[in-house]
Scaffold this motif. Structure first.
Motif, short mmCIF file in Angstrom:
data_model
loop_
_atom_site.label_atom_id
_atom_site.label_comp_id
_atom_site.label_asym_id
_atom_site.label_seq_id
_atom_site.Cartn_x
_atom_site.Cartn_y
_atom_site.Cartn_z
N ALA A 297 0.83 -1.21 0.00
CA ALA A 297 0.00 0.00 0.00
C ALA A 297 0.86 1.26 0.00
N ASN A 298 2.06 1.14 0.45
CA ASN A 298 2.94 2.31 0.53
C ASN A 298 4.02 2.29 -0.55
N LEU A 299 3.77 1.57 -1.62
CA LEU A 299 4.80 1.35 -2.64
C LEU A 299 5.32 2.66 -3.22
N PHE A 300 4.42 3.63 -3.43
CA PHE A 300 4.84 4.86 -4.10
C PHE A 300 5.05 6.02 -3.12
N ASP A 301 5.30 5.69 -1.87
CA ASP A 301 5.53 6.77 -0.90
C ASP A 301 6.84 7.49 -1.14
N HIS A 302 7.87 6.78 -1.57
CA HIS A 302 9.19 7.39 -1.77
C HIS A 302 9.75 6.98 -3.14
N PRO A 303 9.14 7.45 -4.24
CA PRO A 303 9.62 7.06 -5.57
C PRO A 303 10.97 7.71 -5.89
N ILE A 304 11.63 7.10 -6.87
CA ILE A 304 12.93 7.60 -7.33
C ILE A 304 12.81 7.92 -8.81
N TYR A 305 13.27 9.12 -9.20
CA TYR A 305 13.26 9.54 -10.59
C TYR A 305 14.70 9.64 -11.08
N ASP A 306 14.89 9.27 -12.32
CA ASP A 306 16.26 9.33 -12.87
C ASP A 306 16.18 9.79 -14.31
N LEU A 307 16.82 10.89 -14.65
CA LEU A 307 16.93 11.39 -16.02
C LEU A 307 18.41 11.47 -16.38
N ALA A 308 18.78 10.96 -17.56
CA ALA A 308 20.19 10.95 -17.92
C ALA A 308 20.34 11.11 -19.43
N ALA A 309 21.46 11.64 -19.81
CA ALA A 309 21.83 11.76 -21.23
C ALA A 309 23.25 11.26 -21.36
N GLY A 310 23.47 10.41 -22.34
CA GLY A 310 24.79 9.84 -22.54
C GLY A 310 25.33 10.13 -23.93
N LEU A 311 26.59 10.48 -23.99
CA LEU A 311 27.26 10.74 -25.26
C LEU A 311 28.34 9.69 -25.47
N SER A 312 28.32 9.07 -26.64
CA SER A 312 29.36 8.09 -26.95
C SER A 312 29.88 8.37 -28.36
N ALA A 313 31.15 8.11 -28.52
CA ALA A 313 31.77 8.33 -29.82
C ALA A 313 32.84 7.27 -30.04
N PRO A 314 32.97 6.78 -31.26
CA PRO A 314 34.01 5.78 -31.53
C PRO A 314 35.40 6.42 -31.47
N ILE A 315 36.30 5.76 -30.78
CA ILE A 315 37.67 6.26 -30.67
C ILE A 315 38.62 5.39 -31.47
N PHE A 316 38.60 4.12 -31.16
CA PHE A 316 39.48 3.19 -31.88
C PHE A 316 38.72 1.89 -32.12
N ASN A 317 38.68 1.48 -33.39
CA ASN A 317 38.03 0.21 -33.73
C ASN A 317 38.78 -0.52 -34.83
N ALA A 318 40.06 -0.19 -34.97
CA ALA A 318 40.94 -0.86 -35.95
C ALA A 318 40.42 -0.71 -37.39
N GLY A 319 39.74 0.39 -37.66
CA GLY A 319 39.27 0.64 -39.02
C GLY A 319 38.00 -0.08 -39.39
N ARG A 320 37.32 -0.70 -38.40
CA ARG A 320 36.12 -1.47 -38.71
C ARG A 320 35.01 -0.58 -39.27
N LEU A 321 34.76 0.56 -38.66
CA LEU A 321 33.68 1.42 -39.12
C LEU A 321 33.98 2.01 -40.49
N ALA A 322 35.24 2.37 -40.72
CA ALA A 322 35.61 2.88 -42.04
C ALA A 322 35.47 1.79 -43.10
N ALA A 323 35.81 0.57 -42.73
CA ALA A 323 35.66 -0.54 -43.68
C ALA A 323 34.19 -0.81 -43.97
N ASN A 324 33.33 -0.68 -42.95
CA ASN A 324 31.89 -0.83 -43.18
C ASN A 324 31.37 0.23 -44.14
N ARG A 325 31.88 1.46 -44.00
CA ARG A 325 31.48 2.52 -44.92
C ARG A 325 31.94 2.19 -46.34
#
Length: 464
Positions: A297-325
């Motif tokens: 009955a008290n499940l939502f008495d103390h809820p937790i909210y979480d908002l996040a943004a993540g940035l990722s970028a390829p650094i090293f992949n031994a040329g795999r992404l360039a080869a895919n292109r």
């Protein structure tokens, strides 16, 4: 239709080299009915319904449609939810109940158009698959018509060969009577006996070939050979329709194989965008709402909210992404070459079919003259024989000449009918660009997709 929007860099002739036929009829989607054969129409419609090749092609369209919906899922946030209830009893402690639940959402921003291009590529692949299905139906229909005419022509040739055999046997009897009277040599008898044996062999050959063609017709129709009966015995009453070939530029929008190649090119261009986007940074947004308590009955008495943004970028992949292109770029070049090849092949198919019709009709005119003269020669020989001015041998020779002319006429009639079928197929069999709308409708029905066409240049570049 996207075909009309894609410049393949292929120069199209202004008109066909073969002369156009007067009073020619336009090609429609049920072109096989223009031959006037009820049995052929029934066989074609049965094959289109029961053929396993068509069934497999239809299944491939459904697979492509499912892939469109799968690829479209990345354009909207993904939402998940979960709930758990746990009851724990430790030795020396009271029973503890634990309840929890959560909602989570995640979404990758389509900064570089990768997700949109992936979906567009799937839509283009669906269009290519649907056009390939129509090409399978067109090929099947043409093969059914060709094989059906072959069955009838072989049966007619077998009937002519039987008449020739009867004349040969009659001549053999005449020579044997001459031999008994001392007016013919044993060599004459042996020569005619061998000829009669050859004629029997020809009859057996035509009967076997007609049976083999009927078996092939059954297999094409997706039926057991034992269940297919063909009642036709002659192509004498069948007239090849006169077909309007239109202009060379019309072939671009009439052939399903060209449409399939063009859509494959558009899909390859979309894959290039996806491969390039994979080399760039990506941003993912996540949101989560969760709650937990030892009392439900008290499940939502103390809820937790979480908002996040993540940035990722390829650094090293031994040329795999360039080869895919690079792979995607090379595949696009291949699809462009295939598209150009499909156009050139279509032009060649139509020109070859028109040339075949023109040449066969010229041969038919000469054969008709030969047949008419052979008939005249036989009539004269019979008249002279009845007047006692000609021997039976001359009459039987004239009969054999007539039978040979009739057999040649049947072969040319078969070639003319099959050339008409080839022209129908080369012109797309009445296929129209708007017939490809079926796959678009399926996409709209399933995923609310509003298809946008890509504009592709001769270099293979396509733009929204």
């Amino acid at each position: 239709m996207p075909v009309a929007q894609t410049d393949a860099g292929v120069a199209l002739p202004a008109q066909w080299q073969s002369p156009a036929s007067r009073d020619a009829g336009a090609v429609n989607a049920q072109w096989w009915r223009s031959f006037g054969s009820v049995e052929l129409a029934a066989l074609v419609e049965s094959a289109q319904r029961d053929s396993f090749d068509v069934a497999a092609a239809v299944a491939r369209v459904r697979q492509a449609d499912a892939l469109v919906r799968i690829s479209g899922a990345s354009l909207v946030p993904e939402i998940t939810a979960g709930a758990a209830a746990e009851r724990v009893k430790a030795v020396g402690y009271p029973v503890v109940n634990d309840y929890s639940g959560y909602f989570a959402a995640s979404y990758e921003l389509d900064l570089w158009g990768a997700n949109r291009s992936a979906r567009q590529g799937a839509i283009d692949t669906l269009g290519a698959t649907a056009a390939a299905r129509d090409a399978v139906v067109l090929t099947l229909t043409g093969d059914i018509a060709d094989t059906y005419w072959q069955v009838l022509a072989l049966r007619e040739r077998a009937a002519i060969a039987r008449e020739d055999l009867a004349a040969g046997q009659q001549l053999l009897g005449f020579i044997q009577s001459q031999y008994r009277a001392g007016a013919a040599t044993p060599g004459d008898v042996a020569q005619q006996t061998a000829l009669v044996a050859q004629l029997r062999q020809s009859v057996a050959q035509y009967v076997q070939q007609a049976h083999d063609s009927r078996i092939a017709l059954a297999v094409l129709s997706g039926r057991a050979p034992q269940s297919l009966a063909v009642s036709g015995v002659s192509i004498d009453d069948v007239t090849a329709p006169v077909i309007d070939a239109g202009l060379p530029v019309d072939v671009l929008t009439r052939r399903p194989d060209i449409a399939a190649a063009e859509r494959q090119l558009a899909a390859a261009n979309a894959n290039v965008t996806v491969a390039r986007a994979a080399m760039l940074p990506s941003i993912t947004l996540t949101a989560q709402f969760g709650a937990g308590n030892t009392h439900l009955a008290n499940l939502f008495d103390h809820p937790i909210y979480d908002l996040a943004a993540g940035l990722s970028a390829p650094i090293f992949n031994a040329g795999r992404l360039a080869a895919n292109r690079d792979l995607a770029l090379a595949q696009r070049e291949e699809r462009l070459a295939n598209y150009r090849s499909a156009i050139v092949a279509a032009l060649g198919d139509v020109e070859a079919a028109l040339n075949a019709i023109d040449g066969i009709e010229a041969r038919q005119r000469a054969q008709d003259e030969a047949l008419a003269q052979a008939s005249v020669a036989l009539n004269q020989a019979e008249s002279r024989y009845r007047a006692g001015a000609e021997t039976l041998l001359s009459v039987l020779d004239a009969q054999r000449t007539l039978y040979a002319a009739r057999d040649g006429a049947v072969q040319l009639k078969l070639a003319r009918l099959q050339a008409a079928v080839a022209l129908f197929k080369a012109l797309g069999g009445g296929w129209q660009a708007n017939r490809g709308g079926a796959q678009t409708a399926a996409v709209n029905h399933e995923g609310g997709v509003d298809r946008s066409e890509a504009n592709c240049s001769s270099a293979g570049e396509c733009h929204e």
